[in-house]
Design an enzyme around this catalytic site. Structure first.
Site, PDB file in Angstrom:
ATOM      1  CG  HIS A 198      18.792 -91.405 -62.580  1.00  0.00           C
ATOM      2  ND1 HIS A 198      19.000 -92.505 -63.384  1.00  0.00           N
ATOM      3  CD2 HIS A 198      19.867 -91.357 -61.744  1.00  0.00           C
ATOM      4  CE1 HIS A 198      20.137 -93.095 -63.045  1.00  0.00           C
ATOM      5  NE2 HIS A 198      20.685 -92.413 -62.060  1.00  0.00           N
ATOM      6  CG  ASP A 235      26.179 -91.895 -63.658  1.00  0.00           C
ATOM      7  OD1 ASP A 235      25.801 -92.873 -62.988  1.00  0.00           O
ATOM      8  OD2 ASP A 235      26.359 -90.768 -63.160  1.00  0.00           O
ATOM      9  CG  HIS A 289      23.795 -95.221 -60.915  1.00  0.00           C
ATOM     10  ND1 HIS A 289      24.911 -94.538 -60.478  1.00  0.00           N
ATOM     11  CD2 HIS A 289      23.414 -96.026 -59.898  1.00  0.00           C
ATOM     12  CE1 HIS A 289      25.188 -94.909 -59.234  1.00  0.00           C
ATOM     13  NE2 HIS A 289      24.301 -95.817 -58.860  1.00  0.00           N
ATOM     14  CG  ASP A 339      28.288 -92.973 -60.665  1.00  0.00           C
ATOM     15  OD1 ASP A 339      28.571 -92.997 -61.875  1.00  0.00           O
ATOM     16  OD2 ASP A 339      27.159 -92.675 -60.240  1.00  0.00           O
TER      17      ASP A 339
END
Length: 450
Positions: free
Chosen positions: A108, A147, A149, A236
């Protein structure tokens, strides 16, 4: 015997808070599981010690405000350095592939870094890519982000780079942080369709996951023909993860790894510390090493537990078809119609640092050049609320820069130094591996060369 390299770095002395989901136990349970199963005794497994990345390795990739030292701890440098160790070992043919199980995570972290967002301060995979290109002459790189996200930081850093293919499949950004990663995000004018996003509906399970791999990711990679494939290995998407709403299993992650055949994997998210990470990481390591992973199964899982919703599957198939069509027709796309025909392609961004509560307003300009990807200009204002906003001006010159763009970029940098609008001014010239920072208040300039 061809080896699979492993590095473990739990970062005992770094934490956002003692009970935060991103904590050292993420790796400790995994390491216990791997030792218990005897994986480290396999002859094809080779463990490496972590090492430090240099400040210049970070500056080659990021504009850290006000300087690299302001945004990173030793733990960040070791996590990034561990990926570089894996990269060196791969290029030197000490290993056939490798997995850096490290924290803090990084995907990120964007080109500009005002603080920590999404648990990330610097981008481990992006730092690895820039290092491999500079130190080892790697030309074309593919990053596949698994991921839950969206890897918005990695996307931001390589959005205008035609030699880096970024593919991210993740939970739909309308339902999870960071709220990005939609199919219309396809790269800038010089790198159109080098970014591909697959936002998956919450509840997506193994069947749809592997459909995306077989019908989009593998065909695109086969066509792109990268020199190296990096898996941004977030976990995740697992069905027990407390921060996601997906239904992937450890077996599916292993099947994905076996199909993708990444040269390097770097751990990202995954916060089901006991119920997912030990099994997923074990399965990934066995798949990388070419070992049988069919007996790896979570204690509460049984075959057939999750049935895929057919409407959801149809939705994803339609999205895959559209993305594949975009990829296949990328060279026929009317770039001027999509991006305009001005000297610069310009874009305004609003970025929120959810960990440090910083609001960033960013204005990005990319020089549209027929001979190279073009240099990038960034004007950024970071507002922490209770402090005076920090204003920066940054110029980034790509590896493939033509002489005209390189010269013009330095003129822009010098002109910015005379303006009163900014606190810090940066030049990042990847073509010469030179990084310059200018502190307006102090009137001081620092130059680093790799």
């Amino acid at each position: 015997m061809e080896k699979t390299g492993l590095i473990f770095f739990p970062a005992f002395d770094w934490a956002i808070s003692p009970t935060h989901p991103e904590r050292e136990e993420r790796l400790l349970y995994t390491r216990d599981q791997i030792f218990e199963e005897g994986v480290m005794d396999l002859p094809q497994i080779k463990e490496f010690a972590p090492r430090l990345a240099t400040l210049h390795d970070i500056a080659r990739t990021h504009f850290c405000v006000p300087r690299v030292q302001s945004q990173v701890t030793e733990a960040h440098l070791i996590a990034a350095g561990s990926t570089l160790q894996m990269g060196d070992s791969l290029v030197n043919k000490e290993i056939k592939n490798g997995f850096a199980l490290v924290r803090p995570p990084g995907h990120h972290a964007m080109r500009v870094v005002h603080g920590n967002r999404g648990f990330c301060s610097i981008n481990n995979e992006a730092i690895l890519v820039e290092y491999l290109r500079r130190r080892h002459g790697i030309k074309r790189v593919a990053i596949v982000d698994s991921d839950a996200h969206h890897g918005d930081g990695t996307q931001d850093i390589f959005y205008h780079d035609p030699d880096v293919l970024f593919i991210s499949f993740h939970q739909d950004g309308r339902t999870i942080f960071p709220g990005t990663g939609f199919i219309h995000e396809l790269g800038g004018p010089g790198a159109y369709a080098r970014t591909l996003n697959v936002p998956l509906p919450p509840g997506t399970s193994d069947e749809t996951f592997l459909y995306v791999v077989d019908n989009l990711i593998l065909p695109v990679l086969n066509d792109f023909k990268p020199d190296i494939i990096i898996n941004s290995a977030g976990q995740d998407n697992h069905y027990t993860d407390p921060l996601g709403s997906m239904r992937f299993t450890a077996r599916a992650y292993a099947d994905f790894t076996s199909k993708l055949k990444p040269d390097l994997a770097v751990l990202e998210g995954g916060y089901a510390i006991e119920s997912a990470l030990p099994y997923v990481n074990l399965a990934i390591i066995l798949a990388l090493a070419g070992e049988d992973y069919s007996y790896v199964m979570e204690p509460d899982y049984w075959p057939g537990r999750f049935k895929e919703n057919q409407d959801r599957m149809a939705q994803v198939k339609k999205m895959v078809d559209k993305l594949l069509e975009t990829w296949e027709n990328k060279n026929k796309a009317d770039i001027q119609k999509i991006f305009g025909n001005g000297k610069y392609y310009q874009k305004k961004k609003f970025i929120y640092y959810d960990t440090d509560y910083i609001e960033e307003e960013q204005f990005e300009k990319v020089r549209v050049c027929p001979d190279c990807p073009g240099y990038i200009i960034i004007e950024s204002r970071g507002d922490r609320g209770y402090k005076q906003p920090v204003r920066i001006f940054a110029v980034s010159v790509p590896f493939q820069a033509c002489n005209a763009c390189q010269n013009e970029a330095y003129e822009v940098y010098e002109e910015a130094k005379s303006k009163k609008d900014f606190d810090y001014i940066y030049m990042q010239d990847k073509s010469t591996d030179t990084c310059i920072s200018f502190d307006k208040k102090k009137g001081q300039e620092w130059v680093t060369e790799g």
